[in-house]
Design a protein around this motif. Structure first.
Motif, mmCIF file in Angstrom:
data_model
loop_
_atom_site.group_PDB
_atom_site.id
_atom_site.type_symbol
_atom_site.label_atom_id
_atom_site.label_comp_id
_atom_site.label_asym_id
_atom_site.label_seq_id
_atom_site.Cartn_x
_atom_site.Cartn_y
_atom_site.Cartn_z
ATOM 1 N N CYS A 190 0.853 -1.193 0.000
ATOM 2 C CA CYS A 190 0.000 0.000 0.000
ATOM 3 C C CYS A 190 0.890 1.245 0.000
ATOM 4 N N ASP A 191 0.938 1.938 -1.135
ATOM 5 C CA ASP A 191 1.792 3.110 -1.277
ATOM 6 C C ASP A 191 0.991 4.376 -0.971
ATOM 7 N N GLU A 192 1.019 4.801 0.290
ATOM 8 C CA GLU A 192 0.283 5.976 0.765
ATOM 9 C C GLU A 192 -1.163 5.963 0.258
ATOM 10 N N PRO A 193 -1.921 4.927 0.591
ATOM 11 C CA PRO A 193 -3.256 4.755 0.008
ATOM 12 C C PRO A 193 -4.286 5.772 0.452
ATOM 13 N N THR A 194 -4.000 6.549 1.518
ATOM 14 C CA THR A 194 -5.006 7.505 2.002
ATOM 15 C C THR A 194 -4.527 8.950 1.931
ATOM 16 N N SER A 195 -3.335 9.197 1.400
ATOM 17 C CA SER A 195 -2.783 10.551 1.432
ATOM 18 C C SER A 195 -3.561 11.529 0.560
ATOM 19 N N ALA A 196 -4.265 11.037 -0.471
ATOM 20 C CA ALA A 196 -5.021 11.925 -1.366
ATOM 21 C C ALA A 196 -6.471 12.091 -0.919
ATOM 22 N N LEU A 197 -6.809 11.582 0.282
ATOM 23 C CA LEU A 197 -8.199 11.579 0.724
ATOM 24 C C LEU A 197 -8.405 12.511 1.906
ATOM 25 N N ASP A 198 -9.640 12.966 2.083
ATOM 26 C CA ASP A 198 -9.996 13.760 3.258
ATOM 27 C C ASP A 198 -9.832 12.912 4.517
ATOM 28 N N VAL A 199 -9.651 13.599 5.651
ATOM 29 C CA VAL A 199 -9.383 12.902 6.908
ATOM 30 C C VAL A 199 -10.523 11.953 7.272
ATOM 31 N N SER A 200 -11.772 12.397 7.109
ATOM 32 C CA SER A 200 -12.907 11.547 7.470
ATOM 33 C C SER A 200 -12.963 10.303 6.587
ATOM 34 N N VAL A 201 -12.593 10.453 5.309
ATOM 35 C CA VAL A 201 -12.590 9.305 4.392
ATOM 36 C C VAL A 201 -11.401 8.394 4.695
ATOM 37 N N GLN A 202 -10.280 8.989 5.105
ATOM 38 C CA GLN A 202 -9.106 8.187 5.476
ATOM 39 C C GLN A 202 -9.466 7.148 6.522
ATOM 40 N N SER A 203 -10.185 7.571 7.554
ATOM 41 C CA SER A 203 -10.503 6.650 8.647
ATOM 42 C C SER A 203 -11.357 5.489 8.146
ATOM 43 N N GLN A 204 -12.268 5.759 7.204
ATOM 44 C CA GLN A 204 -13.105 4.689 6.653
ATOM 45 C C GLN A 204 -12.255 3.669 5.889
ATOM 46 N N ILE A 205 -11.311 4.173 5.086
ATOM 47 C CA ILE A 205 -10.465 3.277 4.297
ATOM 48 C C ILE A 205 -9.545 2.466 5.206
ATOM 49 N N LEU A 206 -8.980 3.103 6.227
ATOM 50 C CA LEU A 206 -8.084 2.395 7.143
ATOM 51 C C LEU A 206 -8.831 1.314 7.911
ATOM 52 N N ASN A 207 -10.041 1.632 8.360
ATOM 53 C CA ASN A 207 -10.841 0.628 9.062
ATOM 54 C C ASN A 207 -11.189 -0.534 8.137
ATOM 55 N N LEU A 208 -11.495 -0.222 6.872
ATOM 56 C CA LEU A 208 -11.786 -1.269 5.900
ATOM 57 C C LEU A 208 -10.573 -2.182 5.718
ATOM 58 N N MET A 209 -9.391 -1.582 5.608
ATOM 59 C CA MET A 209 -8.178 -2.372 5.398
ATOM 60 C C MET A 209 -7.892 -3.277 6.596
ATOM 61 N N LYS A 210 -8.115 -2.772 7.805
ATOM 62 C CA LYS A 210 -7.889 -3.603 8.993
ATOM 63 C C LYS A 210 -8.901 -4.743 9.057
ATOM 64 N N ASP A 211 -10.151 -4.461 8.685
ATOM 65 C CA ASP A 211 -11.175 -5.508 8.677
ATOM 66 C C ASP A 211 -10.823 -6.602 7.669
ATOM 67 N N LEU A 212 -10.348 -6.187 6.483
ATOM 68 C CA LEU A 212 -9.974 -7.160 5.451
ATOM 69 C C LEU A 212 -8.767 -7.988 5.894
ATOM 70 N N GLN A 213 -7.832 -7.353 6.585
ATOM 71 C CA GLN A 213 -6.668 -8.081 7.083
ATOM 72 C C GLN A 213 -7.084 -9.125 8.109
ATOM 73 N N ASP A 214 -7.998 -8.751 9.002
ATOM 74 C CA ASP A 214 -8.486 -9.703 9.997
ATOM 75 C C ASP A 214 -9.236 -10.865 9.339
ATOM 76 N N GLU A 215 -9.983 -10.554 8.267
ATOM 77 C CA GLU A 215 -10.811 -11.573 7.612
ATOM 78 C C GLU A 215 -9.972 -12.552 6.792
ATOM 79 N N PHE A 216 -8.971 -12.023 6.069
ATOM 80 C CA PHE A 216 -8.220 -12.855 5.123
ATOM 81 C C PHE A 216 -6.799 -13.184 5.587
ATOM 82 N N GLY A 217 -6.345 -12.598 6.688
ATOM 83 C CA GLY A 217 -5.011 -12.885 7.191
ATOM 84 C C GLY A 217 -3.898 -12.365 6.305
ATOM 85 N N MET A 218 -4.147 -11.294 5.573
ATOM 86 C CA MET A 218 -3.139 -10.742 4.666
ATOM 87 C C MET A 218 -2.026 -10.037 5.422
ATOM 88 N N SER A 219 -0.865 -9.968 4.780
ATOM 89 C CA SER A 219 0.244 -9.155 5.269
ATOM 90 C C SER A 219 0.246 -7.851 4.484
#
Length: 345
Positions: A190-219
């Motif tokens: 992930c190359d700065e995946p939220t740097s071009a986004l508003d702060v409120s949208v950043q939190s949504q994307i980061l939470n999504l990424m953590k949820d996906l990591q928990d679900e699929f066990g990705m690194s």
């Protein structure tokens, strides 16, 4: 669940460097008697990415973070060193080759506006890797999988008919994540995946990424310049300066007791809401020219603790208690002030 016999690290990087020749054309150099100009973007870096964890890389703009991501994905070929994905040497593999291995690694780019083809519908953007890697055999299977992925990243199945310009920035980044998930990757860069986004949208994307990591066990390899984001996402943290890793280790240990002056200067930029009216030491000075970097420790022109050894001898990463490593003569010699006292001052 991962097999217990698997290595604890999914990716290993050893002494990887990347040099770019930015010289003028040969005839110009010959007539003007100028030497070649070589830019060292990455300078002998080594690290391991733990399986199922997030390895974050942080540093100022131009420190080589994005070049590291492109090296790992095969978009650049290393000038030296080795990159291993599990037991496979991928140092000199072409992008996308071999498919069976490359489908296990995917990348999310920084700009969601530039990383999606504006002339394709979403169903084609997400469906292309499904067809190219042979994951889906029929058009009906592709459509079903695309709709499933869209719902998985918080969008609507009907969005498959739309074009990228019909989405907001945060929604486009969700599309990028859905496309990356098509091959069911084990490692996501992930190359700065939220740097071009508003702060409120950043939190949504980061939470999504953590949820996906928990679900699929990705690194994850998570590249950012935002320490607040890194604190939320990372398990292991590497700090880069002028192409080198100057400190690496467990996130908590580095945040609580950084052992490199550059890391401490970065930490001073993080707002501390509980402490009002405290004078902060800004990150002073300019990053040196990577074409002609300083001798010794490349940070010494900006470091208040630099001595003659710092100016002449390049420090190596030294392991300290807790498994973290730092490349600093001042820390090694005991000249580094305690972090709690420095922060209080």
């Amino acid at each position: 669940m991962n097999d217990q016999t698997q290595s604890p690290d999914i990716l290993s990087v050893r002494k990887v460097s990347k040099r770019f020749d930015i010289s003028e054309p040969f005839l110009n150099r010959l007539l003007e008697r100028r030497p070649k100009r070589i830019l060292t973007a990455v300078d002998e870096i080594s690290f391991d990415v733990p399986r199922g964890k997030t390895f974050a890389v942080v540093g100022e703009s131009g420190c080589g973070k994005s070049t590291v991501a492109r090296l790992l994905m095969g978009l650049h070929t290393p000038s030296a060193g080795t990159i291993r994905f599990e037991d496979s040497d991928i140092t000199h593999m072409a992008p996308g080759k071999p498919p069976a291995l490359r489908r296990r690694m995917q990348m999310i780019f920084q700009d969601p506006f530039a990383s999606l083809n504006p002339r394709w519908r979403v169903r084609d953007i997400i469906g292309e890797p499904l067809k190219n890697f042979g994951i889906c055999k029929t058009r009906a299977e592709v459509t079903q999988e695309v709709e499933k992925l869209l719902v998985q990243v918080g969008l609507n199945a009907a969005d498959a008919k739309k074009f990228p310009h019909e989405f907001s920035g945060g929604q486009r980044q969700r599309l990028s994540i859905a496309r990356a998930l098509t091959t069911r990757p084990e490692l996501l860069i992930c190359d700065e995946p939220t740097s071009a986004l508003d702060v409120s949208v950043q939190s949504q994307i980061l939470n999504l990424m953590k949820d996906l990591q928990d679900e699929f066990g990705m690194s994850y390899i998570f590249i950012s310049h935002d320490l607040a984001v890194v604190w939320y996402m990372a398990d292991v943290l590497a700090v880069m300066y002028l192409g080198k890793i100057v400190e690496v280790g467990p996130k908590e240990q580095i945040f609580e007791n950084p052992q490199h002056p550059y890391t401490r200067l970065l930490m001073e930029t993080v707002p501390k809401l509980a402490i009002g009216g405290v004078e902060r030491a800004p990150v002073s000075g300019e990053v040196p020219n990577p074409i002609s970097p300083p001798s010794g420790c490349t940070f010494h022109p900006r470091c208040p603790l630099a001595n003659e050894r710092c100016r002449t001898v390049s420090p190596e990463l030294n392991v300290r208690a807790g498994g973290a490593q730092s490349a600093c003569h001042a820390a090694e010699e005991g000249r580094l002030p305690s972090w709690t006292r420095m922060a209080a001052e």
